[in-house]
Design a protein around this motif. Structure first.
Motif, short mmCIF file in Angstrom:
data_model
loop_
_atom_site.label_atom_id
_atom_site.label_comp_id
_atom_site.label_asym_id
_atom_site.label_seq_id
_atom_site.Cartn_x
_atom_site.Cartn_y
_atom_site.Cartn_z
N TYR A 9 2.23 -20.73 0.51
CA TYR A 9 1.21 -21.63 1.05
C TYR A 9 1.82 -22.57 2.09
O TYR A 9 1.21 -22.83 3.14
N CYS A 10 3.03 -23.06 1.84
CA CYS A 10 3.69 -23.93 2.82
C CYS A 10 3.91 -23.20 4.14
O CYS A 10 3.72 -23.77 5.22
N MET A 11 4.31 -21.94 4.06
CA MET A 11 4.50 -21.15 5.29
C MET A 11 3.18 -21.00 6.03
O MET A 11 3.11 -21.12 7.26
N ARG A 12 2.09 -20.72 5.30
CA ARG A 12 0.78 -20.60 5.94
C ARG A 12 0.38 -21.90 6.63
O ARG A 12 -0.08 -21.91 7.77
N ASP A 47 2.31 -22.51 9.77
CA ASP A 47 1.78 -21.69 10.87
C ASP A 47 0.59 -22.38 11.51
O ASP A 47 0.45 -22.40 12.74
N ARG A 48 -0.27 -22.96 10.69
CA ARG A 48 -1.42 -23.71 11.21
C ARG A 48 -0.96 -24.91 12.03
O ARG A 48 -1.48 -25.20 13.10
N GLN A 49 0.08 -25.60 11.52
CA GLN A 49 0.58 -26.78 12.22
C GLN A 49 1.20 -26.40 13.56
O GLN A 49 1.01 -27.10 14.56
N PHE A 50 1.93 -25.30 13.60
CA PHE A 50 2.47 -24.83 14.87
C PHE A 50 1.35 -24.58 15.88
O PHE A 50 1.45 -24.91 17.06
N ALA A 51 0.27 -23.95 15.40
CA ALA A 51 -0.82 -23.57 16.29
C ALA A 51 -1.62 -24.77 16.78
O ALA A 51 -2.09 -24.80 17.93
N THR A 52 -1.80 -25.79 15.94
CA THR A 52 -2.65 -26.92 16.32
C THR A 52 -1.93 -27.95 17.17
O THR A 52 -2.58 -28.78 17.80
N ARG A 53 -0.60 -27.88 17.22
CA ARG A 53 0.14 -28.83 18.06
C ARG A 53 0.52 -28.18 19.39
O ARG A 53 1.65 -28.23 19.84
N SER A 54 -0.48 -27.56 20.02
CA SER A 54 -0.21 -26.71 21.19
C SER A 54 0.39 -27.50 22.35
O SER A 54 1.31 -27.02 23.01
N GLU A 55 -0.11 -28.72 22.60
CA GLU A 55 0.40 -29.47 23.76
C GLU A 55 1.87 -29.82 23.59
O GLU A 55 2.68 -29.60 24.49
N VAL A 56 2.22 -30.35 22.43
CA VAL A 56 3.62 -30.70 22.16
C VAL A 56 4.49 -29.46 22.16
O VAL A 56 5.58 -29.43 22.75
#
Length: 298
Positions: A171-174, A177-186
């Motif tokens: 679940y942490c890995m999932r 992955d969401r956090q990587f995708a949502t912080r697109s500008e940074v």
């Protein structure tokens, strides 16, 4: 120099906070139930630890980074890491933690896969920030482990507990992955900076003095841990940071083969290789041609 407390057993951690030890190799802790809190606290971990913060009550320093440990975040530690925790005066600690000794997972499927969970080596400023729904998922999974610890141990206990820990880490890995995708500008800024640093490295004589650049070299330049940096690059580009470095290196070799009369040995030394044959083998593996073949058709 602050005294460092070595936490290489579950009992050692629980003793620091006055918590009960139900199993020598695994524990689910509720830090709101602590009866004591050493402050400031500097731990050298010999066990795996994952903490879900409930309310703001202090800061964590990991390496040279200080992280404001906000509500609904997860931070992890692996054996060999050192962290310092400073509690806000008067604040009551409120966090759930999962602690497990490497011996618990030794010889299990989780033990074979534990290195896959690279977030254990992320820095504190790269913590996982959860939505309310994600936080509840993590809590529910921790409670399943906690319930197992309350039951009499039998031949199924270890398998069930390690399976639940594996689900929690998945679940942490999932969620990462969401956090990587949502912080697109940074994240896009990090990728752009990585590309600039790659060009800059090979545009100078750094390879001749420093050798081939490592993933850690570029991670340090963008102030990220090597694991977090590597995972970010792979998840957003589909290629590893090492592959990006190799691609840029091969592009530079192609350019030198076609635009200069330098020998392959000269090119290899210029790009930081101690042994020219290593570059020749890499070139053939990645392009399907030897350097001489590429030069002859170019």
């Amino acid at each position: 120099m602050k005294e460092t407390t070595k936490i290489d057993t579950i009992e050692a951690y629980n003793q620091c906070f006055g918590l009960k030890t139900r199993h020598p190799l695994v524990s689910v802790v509720d830090l709101s139930q602590t009866t004591q809190w050493p402050d400031p606290l500097r731990f050298s971990y010999g066990i795996y630890a994952l903490f879900l913060k409930q309310v703001k009550c202090g800061n964590i320093q990991y390496g040279r980074q200080t992280y404001d440990y906000q509500d609904g975040t997860i931070i992890c530690f692996a054996p060999g890491q050192v962290a310092e925790v400073t509690r806000i005066p008067g604040a009551r600690p409120s966090a759930y933690g999962l602690l497990f000794h490497p011996d618990l997972i030794r010889g299990t499927a989780l033990g074979q896969e534990i290195k896959r969970y690279s977030f254990f080596s992320y820095a504190a400023n790269e913590a996982l920030h959860l939505s309310e729904e994600e936080r509840q998922t993590i809590l529910d999974t921790m409670r399943k482990i906690d319930r197992e610890l309350d039951l009499p141990f039998d031949k199924h206990s270890r398998r069930l507990i390690t399976a639940h820990i594996g689900v929690l880490l998945d679940y942490c890995m999932r969620f990462y992955d969401r956090q990587f995708a949502t912080r697109s500008e940074v994240n896009n800024d990090v990728i752009a900076r990585f590309e600039q640093l790659l060009d800059g490295y090979f545009d100078t004589d750094a390879p001749q003095h420093e050798g081939l650049p490592s993933v850690r070299y570029f991670a340090d330049k963008v102030c990220l841990s090597p694991n977090y940096f590597g995972d970010l690059i792979r998840k957003l580009t589909g290629k590893t940071a090492s592959e990006h470095i190799q691609d840029r290196l091969i592009d530079r070799v192609k350019e030198l083969l076609l635009s200069s009369g330098k020998t392959m040995s000269q090119i290899a030394y210029e790009l930081g290789f101690q042994h020219p044959q290593h570059l020749s083998r890499m070139f053939k593996r990645l392009t399907g041609m030897t350097p001489n073949e590429y030069r002859s058709v170019g």
